[in-house]
Design an enzyme around this catalytic site. Structure first.
Site, PDB file in Angstrom:
ATOM      1  CD1 TRP A 126       2.649  -2.669  -7.595  1.00 15.64           C
ATOM      2  CD2 TRP A 126       3.572  -1.981  -5.687  1.00 15.64           C
ATOM      3  NE1 TRP A 126       2.683  -3.739  -6.742  1.00 15.64           N
ATOM      4  CE2 TRP A 126       3.237  -3.346  -5.568  1.00 15.64           C
ATOM      5  CE3 TRP A 126       4.170  -1.313  -4.611  1.00 15.64           C
ATOM      6  CZ2 TRP A 126       3.487  -4.063  -4.402  1.00 15.64           C
ATOM      7  CZ3 TRP A 126       4.424  -2.029  -3.458  1.00 15.64           C
ATOM      8  CH2 TRP A 126       4.086  -3.391  -3.360  1.00 15.64           C
ATOM      9  CG  ASP A 207       9.292   0.846  -4.865  1.00 11.39           C
ATOM     10  OD1 ASP A 207      10.123  -0.077  -4.688  1.00 11.39           O
ATOM     11  OD2 ASP A 207       8.069   0.636  -4.959  1.00 11.39           O
ATOM     12  CE  LYS A 242       9.091  -7.574  -7.980  1.00 11.28           C
ATOM     13  NZ  LYS A 242       8.606  -7.011  -6.699  1.00 11.28           N
TER      14      LYS A 242
END
Length: 393
Positions: A126, A207, A242
């Site tokens: 990311w 993560d 999310k």
């Protein structure tokens, strides 16, 4: 003073969003922005979130500050969701400003503990991971991860590069649904990585941004739970953006598992201190929504059912796209799309091919060919498949 500032490089994804908005062509498709969208192109408010907000509105009598670490009920509920069997004598945690804030606080904490550390991060990862580390001045090394030929994990390369990590270094790992590639480690490969970290003394920073988007809520946490069970020190940055669909509420958590009770207490104090320095008290509304859902059997069941619908919708789109491309190409070279997990897949296309998709077919994706599966629906999958073949990918 302010005239001494230098221009900052614009965020490529935000630029892509603006370019998409300005495109007047009918039938344009946005596969760039990393948010979930339903088949109608909307990022919905989940039913359980609406119900939880109603309960909070009716019951809440104050907007006074919560604790520096956030509400204990939220932190406990998130620890149960991520870790299942919470090792209370090892666990320290703080609420954070989204998953991004948790990553930043984790890196700050690691630097406090070991000013000489190096962070090892996947290539690719990311982009904000790299941006944060560069801004902080943290030294980092990239380890091989994605094989552009197979569109899978370059595991031998990954192991060779992670072997460079020394005691007290941090190895940043994606817990599930790797962003931007969608390619994940197998359970056996996770076991090998754990053994390497145990031997080297490097500390994993996981993560976990997409729990529930890949193979299921518990299945997506299995790798994180394995690491937590196996190693003395682990950092976990989890996001609720999310899986609860509360992007704008900026709801996340940083968890630290320590080897001793004394180290846990030191970690808890340092993490609360970092919250105070960076933003004082963490935001509460999203955290309260999450804890309300996770501690109520009916709300949790409804939330998990809707989350499963989201997950299965994305899996269905993956299968449909892979099948369309198999039919059009006469080969199985795109089957990796069905095997990837989460919102993203990386096509392995060149920047010129990505540009051709945008110019010729009004299909927008990030320049490294990361596409957001959730930006599709059953009607746009054939359009994308034909465009991919026409672009020579």
């Amino acid at each position: 003073m302010l005239s001494n500032l230098t221009p900052q490089a614009p965020d490529k994804i935000l630029m892509l969003i603006e370019e998409f908005k300005a495109d007047t062509r009918q039938g344009k498709i946005d596969l760039g922005v990393g948010v979930y969208k339903d088949p109608q192109g909307v990022t919905p408010v989940m039913r359980a979130v609406k119900a939880a907000e109603q309960r909070i509105w009716e019951a809440q009598t104050t907007k006074a500050y919560t604790g520096l670490a956030g509400e204990p009920e939220y932190r406990a509920a998130m620890a149960r969701m991520v870790l299942a069997d919470v090792p209370g004598d090892r666990l320290a945690s703080v609420a954070s400003v989204g998953g991004t804030g948790a990553i930043r606080q984790a890196l700050e904490l690691a630097r406090m503990a070991n000013p000489g550390l190096t962070v090892h991060v996947s290539d690719p990862t990311w982009p904000n991971h790299l941006s944060i580390m560069k801004f902080m001045g943290l030294p980092f090394l990239e380890y091989r991860y994605f094989d552009n030929a197979t569109r899978g994990v370059d595991f031998e390369g990954m192991k060779a590069d992670i072997a460079r990590a020394g005691k007290g270094d941090v190895v940043l790992l994606h817990g599930c649904c790797h962003n931007p590639t969608g390619a994940n480690l197998t359970p056996g490969q996770w076991q090998e990585i754990v053994a390497m970290l145990d031997k080297s003394g490097a500390v994993p920073l996981i993560d976990l941004a997409y729990q529930g988007f890949g193979d299921g809520l518990d299945a997506d946490a299995e790798a994180t739970r394995l690491v937590a069970r196996s190693l003395p020190e682990v950092l976990i940055a989890a996001s609720c953006s999310k899986n609860f669909g509360i992007y704008r509420e900026r709801t996340g958590i940083l968890m630290a598992l320590a080897g001793t009770t004394a180290a846990r207490d030191l970690s808890q104090g340092a993490m609360a201190y970092l919250n105070r320095q960076n933003f004082s008290f963490p935001p509460d509304h999203g955290a309260r929504i999450v804890s309300t859902i996770l501690t109520d059997d009916a709300l949790r069941a409804d939330w998990q059912a809707e989350l499963e619908d989201v997950r299965n919708t994305m899996l269905g789109l993956r299968d449909q796209l892979a099948a369309e491309l198999r039919s059009l190409s006469g080969s199985d070279r795109f089957d990796f799309i069905a095997h990837h997990r989460g919102m993203f897949s990386r096509l392995g296309a060149t920047p010129e091919q990505v540009q051709a998709l945008k110019s010729d077919a009004a299909i927008y994706m990030v320049g490294d060919s990361r596409l957001n599966i959730a930006g599709l629906n059953r009607d746009t999958v054939p359009v994308l498949a034909r465009a991919i073949i026409d672009a020579g990918i």
